[in-house]
Write a protein that holds these residues in place. Structure first.
Motif, PDB file in Angstrom:
ATOM      1  N   GLY A  25       0.821  -1.194   0.000  1.00 49.73           N
ATOM      2  CA  GLY A  25       0.000   0.000   0.000  1.00 49.73           C
ATOM      3  C   GLY A  25       0.860   1.251   0.000  1.00 49.73           C
ATOM      4  N   THR A  26       0.479   2.252  -0.768  1.00 51.27           N
ATOM      5  CA  THR A  26       1.313   3.437  -0.948  1.00 51.27           C
ATOM      6  C   THR A  26       0.640   4.694  -0.417  1.00 51.27           C
ATOM      7  N   GLN A  27       1.463   5.712  -0.313  1.00 58.00           N
ATOM      8  CA  GLN A  27       0.987   7.013   0.135  1.00 58.00           C
ATOM      9  C   GLN A  27      -0.018   7.611  -0.849  1.00 58.00           C
ATOM     10  N   GLY A  28       0.053   7.195  -2.105  1.00 58.90           N
ATOM     11  CA  GLY A  28      -0.837   7.721  -3.133  1.00 58.90           C
ATOM     12  C   GLY A  28      -2.149   6.987  -3.254  1.00 58.90           C
ATOM     13  N   GLY A  29      -2.444   6.049  -2.344  1.00 59.79           N
ATOM     14  CA  GLY A  29      -3.711   5.334  -2.395  1.00 59.79           C
ATOM     15  C   GLY A  29      -3.715   4.117  -3.287  1.00 59.79           C
ATOM     16  N   GLU A  30      -2.553   3.725  -3.824  1.00 59.88           N
ATOM     17  CA  GLU A  30      -2.500   2.541  -4.685  1.00 59.88           C
ATOM     18  C   GLU A  30      -2.121   1.308  -3.869  1.00 59.88           C
ATOM     19  N   ILE A  31      -2.463   0.170  -4.415  1.00 63.12           N
ATOM     20  CA  ILE A  31      -1.946  -1.104  -3.924  1.00 63.12           C
ATOM     21  C   ILE A  31      -1.131  -1.692  -5.064  1.00 63.12           C
ATOM     22  N   LEU A  32       0.170  -1.824  -4.853  1.00 71.52           N
ATOM     23  CA  LEU A  32       1.061  -2.404  -5.849  1.00 71.52           C
ATOM     24  C   LEU A  32       1.086  -3.914  -5.654  1.00 71.52           C
ATOM     25  N   VAL A  33       1.019  -4.640  -6.758  1.00 71.17           N
ATOM     26  CA  VAL A  33       1.028  -6.097  -6.695  1.00 71.17           C
ATOM     27  C   VAL A  33       2.270  -6.602  -7.424  1.00 71.17           C
ATOM     28  N   TYR A  34       3.139  -7.287  -6.692  1.00 72.06           N
ATOM     29  CA  TYR A  34       4.380  -7.821  -7.251  1.00 72.06           C
ATOM     30  C   TYR A  34       4.352  -9.344  -7.194  1.00 72.06           C
ATOM     31  N   CYS A  35       4.907  -9.952  -8.230  1.00 69.83           N
ATOM     32  CA  CYS A  35       5.010 -11.409  -8.284  1.00 69.83           C
ATOM     33  C   CYS A  35       6.217 -11.852  -7.454  1.00 69.83           C
ATOM     34  N   LEU A  36       6.023 -12.791  -6.544  1.00 72.06           N
ATOM     35  CA  LEU A  36       7.119 -13.262  -5.696  1.00 72.06           C
ATOM     36  C   LEU A  36       8.175 -14.022  -6.488  1.00 72.06           C
ATOM     37  N   GLU A  37       7.781 -14.630  -7.591  1.00 71.12           N
ATOM     38  CA  GLU A  37       8.737 -15.418  -8.365  1.00 71.12           C
ATOM     39  C   GLU A  37       9.692 -14.538  -9.152  1.00 71.12           C
ATOM     40  N   THR A  38       9.173 -13.466  -9.736  1.00 68.56           N
ATOM     41  CA  THR A  38       9.988 -12.653 -10.640  1.00 68.56           C
ATOM     42  C   THR A  38      10.169 -11.215 -10.173  1.00 68.56           C
ATOM     43  N   TYR A  39       9.449 -10.805  -9.128  1.00 65.79           N
ATOM     44  CA  TYR A  39       9.481  -9.434  -8.612  1.00 65.79           C
ATOM     45  C   TYR A  39       8.989  -8.420  -9.635  1.00 65.79           C
ATOM     46  N   GLU A  40       8.264  -8.879 -10.612  1.00 69.76           N
ATOM     47  CA  GLU A  40       7.626  -7.958 -11.559  1.00 69.76           C
ATOM     48  C   GLU A  40       6.392  -7.331 -10.931  1.00 69.76           C
ATOM     49  N   ARG A  41       6.173  -6.073 -11.211  1.00 70.63           N
ATOM     50  CA  ARG A  41       4.930  -5.441 -10.792  1.00 70.63           C
ATOM     51  C   ARG A  41       3.865  -5.794 -11.806  1.00 70.63           C
ATOM     52  N   ILE A  42       2.927  -6.614 -11.396  1.00 71.81           N
ATOM     53  CA  ILE A  42       1.927  -7.098 -12.348  1.00 71.81           C
ATOM     54  C   ILE A  42       0.656  -6.278 -12.303  1.00 71.81           C
ATOM     55  N   ASN A  43       0.536  -5.412 -11.302  1.00 71.43           N
ATOM     56  CA  ASN A  43      -0.683  -4.624 -11.237  1.00 71.43           C
ATOM     57  C   ASN A  43      -0.481  -3.410 -10.341  1.00 71.43           C
ATOM     58  N   VAL A  44      -1.218  -2.374 -10.633  1.00 68.89           N
ATOM     59  CA  VAL A  44      -1.336  -1.207  -9.762  1.00 68.89           C
ATOM     60  C   VAL A  44      -2.822  -0.975  -9.566  1.00 68.89           C
TER      61      VAL A  44
END
Length: 879
Positions: free
Chosen positions: A30-49
């Motif tokens: 969760g971020t200061q800007g109201g987003e929830i960042l979603v990262y893949c544990l396998e690759t550490y790619e951000r797959i969603n905002v």
């Protein structure tokens, strides 16, 4: 002190990370800007905002089955999300002005959500009642209620109109069921201060399945609450943990390990409570400043806070280490084991998430084996650390050390190896052979993998790299470092693929590696060394390379053609010395630079067409089958990158780069000082010719020399022309219908999995693109360069869209069959020497920046490439 943990990866954002929770697959931040960042544990790619809240996301938690994600924020709302689709399921609010909602928890057995608020209350909602409660009134929703401060009348009783956008929900916080908390489901003054943190626990009551709520507040107390199943999850105080101080400092964070509760306070204090005896066991002093987050795992306690430092304590509560994880405050942390790998994940107000492998910190390891993917990244990190720059004699020793290290890796995995010397002291070639298991197959196929361990220079004197180019760094799902993509990453992926097969006793092929150290310098000495050691290599059925890239960042590719190259130097030299144009310049003087420009100008005509007689005669016409390949390419690229424009223009641009020969003048140098009045004695130009299949390098080279000599003779100059051929390599065209390409395609489809279906449209392409009269428009098409494709690869999602995984689709990620404009001298040479067909598997993406600053390889691509190699080494049939 234990060693500092290894920083595995760092993910960057543009706002502070305030809260995080870890599931079996994802990191939710969760971020200061109201987003929830979603990262893949396998690759550490951000797959969603997920644009989740209009205020800072202050708390996140997961349901026990990890199907639901709960988020609380400064907008006085709790949102509930589906962790598979990432769509909003519920939106929960209170009719009271609760202020910021600092924390949220979920009791799975009761299906009840609890929130801790700035107004000192704890409130709850029983999700079992969601369909029986009255419909909420819109005016009671926080987005529509008047704020007592911001909406109060100004001087004269005039109220500023509320902006229309003030009542709009974030674009992803829509579509879910809106739920209003019953006024009976509120515990006012649960703490005499803000309710900063809470969690739901089991096993602390006589009934081991009974859940309780634990909360910490600004009054310095920790309270345990029973949950009344008959009253919709109502909380009743069980007991309060208080350390006896008159005014306890705020409890900012809590974590539970069995029956031991850890609480972080201001001024760097961590309290350890035994919940069975209700006693304060220890009070630990840290140098973290206010303790904003604690995490427990692997028999270790991690505390962090204002200073950006993480401190580690063992089971005896002894401080065993500390390290700086962030340049600012650490606001959130979590511990997890992903496929046996213990990880500490932290988030801070330096706008980053950091992932640490804490295996070396754990005194009593679980005994889990290091995975093949972990070994792959570890070895690649070591491989990149060698400055194997073949073009700079300063790094000759580094090249040798890198080659020796790679040979030891081959030996470690059971290969028979030799170091093949090259002429003139060039970097050696590493030969390694893995023998297949004879019990699996009596007739073993033999696959040759070619690669190179040398790299382009990366001095980073101007600081353009975001990290040391010879120290592998994981950032935002990518591995940064010189050679990661070209060609060290693919080499290590291929080696680990063989190692996996051998470990599984499934290696039924002989896999031969030839890894040279001079590819970036035109493969100096390679051909002669291989010809002299052909018996050592033995018979070969198939040749595989992985020294190229996708066309964009989305769709895998297979390369079936490369252009050849001729590098030449053209010199014109005068018998006189460098002269002054004012003193000696006249029409009687034959100037070397004028003569050079005159002959170079004769080489090309309109739109760069090469004027050497017979130059384009051998070029093959475009077949219907190949035309179909270009249709697939352009339709796919324009689907992901609409900015690329017209499909036919794009196809023509690609064909001119891949199917047509070209001539480039790279630079001109002159003798004498850099003075605008000098007539140089010597003028020299470097040029290259890119060849296509059916053009013979030696024939074209001789035609170039003859053409230049003939035109120079017409100048009747007293100067002397010299043309030297510095390097040449044959073009290559593979058969994309043979077994190696079929096997590669099947492996790509299986490894990369399904893709959303594509919409096809018609595309008209000239059958003979090399001839303007047979289909090209008279106007010159705009060239689509590799930079254009790379820069347009990352397309921001539509504002109204949210990522949803795709399942049960019949459309799979089939590779695009492409050619390339570049040259690899070894590929056609190896085909001729061993009489075996070759294929090229691009591992990296268009945006990898090979040969440029910030070269990188996506971690996902590295792992997927290893799996593809594994399938090909296993499934490729004998020729």
């Amino acid at each position: 002190m234990s060693p500092a943990p290894v920083l595995t990866h760092r993910m960057r954002h543009d706002k502070s990370i305030l809260a995080l929770v870890i599931s079996a697959e994802y990191i939710f931040a969760g971020t200061q800007g109201g987003e929830i960042l979603v990262y893949c544990l396998e690759t550490y790619e951000r797959i969603n905002v997920i644009c989740a809240h209009r205020g800072s996301v202050l708390g996140v938690c997961l349901s026990k089955d990890q199907k639901l994600l709960f988020s609380s924020a400064g907008d006085r709302i709790v949102n509930v999300w589906d962790t598979h689709t990432f769509l909003q399921v519920y939106s929960i609010y209170s009719t009271y002005d609760v202020g910021d909602v600092f924390c949220v928890s979920h009791a799975s057995s009761l299906q009840t959500v609890y929130l801790g608020a700035q107004n000192t209350s704890i409130q709850w909602y029983d999700l079992k009642e969601k369909d029986t409660r009255p419909e909420p009134k819109p005016a009671s929703h926080p987005l529509f209620r008047e704020d007592r401060f911001f909406d109060s009348p100004g001087p004269g009783g005039v109220r500023t109109p509320r902006p229309q956008s003030a009542e709009e929900r974030p674009r992803h916080a829509r579509g879910g069921q809106i739920l209003e908390i019953d006024k009976q489901h509120i515990r006012q003054f649960a703490h005499y201060g803000y309710v900063y943190c809470m969690l739901v626990a089991r096993g602390l009551l006589p009934d081991p399945d009974e859940e309780i709520l634990i909360s910490g507040g600004g009054d310095g107390t920790i309270k345990l609450w029973t949950l009344d199943r008959q009253a919709g999850g109502a909380i009743n105080e069980l007991y309060t943990l208080f350390d006896g101080r008159d005014e306890g400092e705020s409890v900012l964070t809590i974590a539970l390990d069995g029956t031991f509760l850890y609480s972080g306070r201001i001024d760097g204090e961590i309290n350890v409570w035994d919940l069975e005896t209700k006693q304060l066991v220890r009070s630990l002093r840290t140098r973290t400043g206010d303790v904003l987050t604690v995490a427990v795992g692997g028999d270790l306690l991690f505390g962090a806070g204002v200073s950006g430092v993480v401190e580690k304590f063992n089971r005896q509560y002894e401080r065993i280490g500390r390290f700086t994880a962030h340049t600012g405050r650490i606001l959130a942390s979590g511990f997890t084991r992903y496929r046996g790998q213990p990880l500490l994940i932290t988030g801070g107000n330096d706008n980053t998430l950091a992932v640490y492998d804490v295996r070396d910190c754990i005194s009593t390891p679980s005994g889990s084996k290091v995975s093949s993917d972990e070994i792959l990244v570890q070895y690649l990190k070591q491989f990149v650390s060698f400055r194997t720059v073949s073009s700079d004699l300063r790094y000759k020793a580094d090249c040798r050390r890198g080659a020796s290290w790679l040979r030891q890796i081959f030996k470690k995995f059971g290969a028979a190896t030799e170091m093949i010397a090259t002429e003139n002291g060039y970097n050696p070639i590493i030969f390694a052979k893995f023998r297949g298991n004879p019990t699996i197959s009596k007739v073993r196929k033999k696959i040759l993998f070619y690669g190179h361990y040398d790299v382009i220079p990366a001095e980073n004197e101007q600081g353009k790299w975001i990290a040391d180019p010879f120290s592998l760094q994981g950032i935002d799902g990518y591995l940064y470092g010189r050679g990661t993509s070209d060609n060290k990453g693919p080499i290590m992926a291929a080696i680990l693929a063989v190692a996996d097969l051998a470990a599984e006793q499934a290696l039924d092929s002989d896999i031969i590696f030839l890894i040279e150290g001079e590819e970036e310098c035109g493969s100096r000495g390679f051909a002669r060394a291989i010809e002299e050691n052909k018996k050592l290599v033995g018979d070969v059925d198939w040749i595989l390379l992985a020294n190229s890239y996708w066309l964009d960042d989305h769709v895998p590719c297979l390369t079936y053609g490369l252009r050849g190259v001729i590098h030449a130097t053209v010199s014109v030299e005068s018998s006189h010395p460098d002269l002054h144009s004012g003193v000696d310049g006249s029409t009687l003087l034959d100037e070397s630079l004028k003569d050079l420009i005159a002959v170079l100008a004769m080489l090309t005509g309109t739109h760069g067409s090469v004027q050497i007689p017979g130059f384009t005669d051998p070029i093959l016409p475009l077949t219907e089958a190949e035309k179909k390949l270009y249709e697939d390419i352009t339709l796919t690229l324009t689907r992901y990158n609409p900015s690329l424009g017209d499909a036919e223009t794009l196809a023509q641009s690609l064909m001119r780069r891949w199917r047509e020969a070209s001539l480039t003048i790279h630079r001109i140098q002159t003798s004498g000082p850099e003075n605008s009045t000098i007539i140089p004695r010597l003028a020299r130009a470097a040029l290259s010719i890119r060849l296509v299949p059916k053009q013979e390098a030696s024939v074209v080279a001789q035609a170039l020399i003859s053409f230049l000599e003939d035109h120079f003779a017409k100048l009747e100059s007293q100067n002397r022309l010299t043309v030297s051929i510095d390097h040449q390599a044959e073009p290559w065209l593979g058969d994309y219908n043979n077994e190696i390409f079929k096997t590669l395609e099947q492996a790509i489809v299986e490894v990369w999995g399904p893709l959303k279906s594509r919409r096809r449209s018609s595309l008209s392409i000239s059958k003979h693109p090399t001839q303007p009269s047979n289909g090209y428009s008279s106007s010159k098409p705009s060239p689509t360069t590799s930079s254009t494709l790379a820069n347009s690869s990352v397309t921001p999602p539509n504002e109204d869209e949210i990522y949803t995984p795709v399942e049960n689709t019949s459309s799979f990620r089939k590779p695009l069959y492409i050619r390339e404009g570049g040259s690899i001298p070894a590929i056609r040479f190896l085909e001729k020497v061993f009489g075996a067909p070759a294929a090229q598997l691009p591992c990296g993406q268009a945006s990898d920046s090979a040969h440029l600053d910030n070269e990188r390889l996506r971690l996902l691509n590295l792992k997927k490439s290893k799996e593809i190699f594994k399938k090909v080494f296993r499934d490729l049939p004998k020729k």
